[in-house]
Design an enzyme around this catalytic site. Sequence first.
Site, PDB file in Angstrom:
ATOM      1  N   ASP A 285       0.817  -1.210   0.000  1.00 53.08           N
ATOM      2  CA  ASP A 285       0.000   0.000   0.000  1.00 53.08           C
ATOM      3  C   ASP A 285       0.852   1.263   0.000  1.00 53.08           C
ATOM      4  OD1 ASP A 285      -2.711   1.268   0.403  1.00 53.08           O
ATOM      5  OD2 ASP A 285      -1.711   1.999   2.201  1.00 53.08           O
ATOM      6  N   GLU A 327       0.831  -0.878  -5.173  1.00 54.97           N
ATOM      7  CA  GLU A 327      -0.309   0.032  -5.246  1.00 54.97           C
ATOM      8  C   GLU A 327       0.273   1.427  -5.420  1.00 54.97           C
ATOM      9  OE1 GLU A 327      -3.474   2.790  -3.630  1.00 54.97           O
ATOM     10  OE2 GLU A 327      -1.609   2.298  -2.598  1.00 54.97           O
ATOM     11  N   HIS A 396     -11.996  -0.743  -3.892  1.00 54.70           N
ATOM     12  CA  HIS A 396     -12.495  -0.131  -2.663  1.00 54.70           C
ATOM     13  C   HIS A 396     -12.273   1.367  -2.624  1.00 54.70           C
ATOM     14  CE1 HIS A 396      -8.218  -0.282  -1.916  1.00 54.70           C
ATOM     15  NE2 HIS A 396      -8.387   0.536  -0.891  1.00 54.70           N
TER      16      HIS A 396
END
Length: 654
Positions: A285, A327, A396
């Site tokens: 992330d 990401e 998401h």
Amino acid sequence: MEIEPVVRACRERFLSQTNIALQRDIDQRFQENAPLLFCTLHSLYGARFHSGQDFADWCLQLTEGMAKQLAERPQDLLALDHYRQLHPDWFTSQHMLGYCAYADRFGGTLSGVEQHIPHLQDLGVTYLHLLPFLKARAGENDGGFAVSDFAEIAPALGNMADLKHLTSALRSAGISLCSDLVLNHVADDHPWAIAARNGSEEHRSYFYHYPDRTIPDQFEKTLPQIFPQVAPGNFTYIEEMQSWVWTTFYPYQWDLNYSNPAVFAEMSIAMLHLANQGIEAFRLDSTAFLWKRPGTSCMNEPEAHQILQCLRAIAAIVVPGVILKAEAIVPTRDLPPYLGSLDGKTKECHMAYHSSLMAGAWVAVAEQNVSLLSEVIRNTPELPQDTSWLNYVRCHDDIGWNVLRPDAANLDGDVQQRLSAVSRFYAGLDGSFASGASFQASDPSAVHGTVGMTSALCGLQKATSPEARQAALNRMLLLYGLSLCFGGMPLIYMGDEFAQGNDDTYTDRAAHRLDARWLHRPLWSEQLASASHDDQTVSGQFRYSLQTLLRWRRSLPQLAAPYRRQVIESNDPALLIMARIAKDNAMLFVGNFSDQRKSVVLPTPNALFGRSEDEQHQQWKSVNGNLCGDTLDLEPWGQIWLTQDNESVSGVQK
């Protein structure tokens, strides 16, 4: 200093603590990856140590941590490592299919997720990304991305034993579990943050903290704001520390200081520990934010890439069956380094999200014009060996339009005006069919992110007639068709397989109401899941059509990640013609991004390979094996898949 003696000492220490039966393989992995690992670590951290010996001692400590995790690795995972070493491209085939869900929204608990394995198998899923399930901050926690402990499961979801049971069950079903590894920050109630609050100088050095606003204000001049509406600025004053702490995302998420080698070592071991629980992939992330430099956006800095390269090397040594996914929501031009170099000298992540492709496809639907989407595809770089894109329609997070600015700047027109119009369109304004919302909206003329489920953004929520419903379903199929044909691993977002809509009740929950992204994070709908087995329902119609596309994809080797793609020029701005070419075999994806019926003039197969038209003359074939002429008709929002041979498959006309 010379790195070779450090490598030798670490190799001896590593081998002395590992499985004798596997030592030959382990030694080979170490010798292949350790020189680059320790050389890069020295580049990052050598100056932080008082002497070369201090650096060497730190490397030995890191090596001991790696060896300990390898010694604890279960036998079935060691066997998986061995297989994937022999087949390093295992995740790049056209048989790979991802699925993404929050554990609590999907199954309630980790054990509940296990109950949905038959559903995943029915879709052909081989890779399940469960969004953060580690222990997170109580109350607001950014959907679990404010991690309080990397070694504990969120109590409401279960425990580590439940995780190991789930990963084992998924592996038996041919499904790899992907977990988020939140690299950039921890929650303000993580033990490191608590220790820093309580005066530990050691743990204060894990974070960026400043006694006054002098340095933060200098950084702010060039830093972007991620959540300007609810979390403006990049620093938060912490009373107990009498300091401003760097908090890129939310005040309760403290950025980790990767210029401190202790932070890198801690996060590396956390990754290996989770891998030993059966996790086979990590979504890394916020990778772009890992290194801070004055006068820059503090994104995509060279040191951030070096950190990822070191994590890749450590994984290759200890857990080679595990893949890393970046990401990095950055423009297309900034993506290549996250996958490494074409010559293989630099290896970084195995996969990267192609956010520009996703956003560009949504622009094409809004504008009924594929010019920007085509530009993104043309600018997509060649993949290094044994890497893959991660292609998605929704996830998401919000759809961030600004990632398209560099690609849009290559085309005519005002970029700000163009992207702002698209943002308004998907917020449901100006007579749009969409039922989404702007994310972090503060200025009506600005470019905002967009939130909403695929079906809602495609018009299903507003549809009041059979024709409007069919158009919405066709838009959804068109977006998924592009994702399936582009090359890389496509991802289904939970609920999309049966056209689930927005969760308009999210504002009823205190922990969610300030984050509009919960609009597209609904609970799993058992009602829609059941209805999707009836092809007379809207859910059933979409699921049946999507599964048809998935079946076609699995039959086409041209759709594996490594093969090249080519945009074929069309005389109609609403038509996308994309070829996927494998050696001397090609397939075509033809998409009509408009509400009008279109005629398409097809290129000949020979033209794609530079052959003369009378040489090995071939034609395109349809799903029924029927030869196609030079021209095809597409219904509004229709798509056609074409191949050259008798195993060809062709498109959906709704």
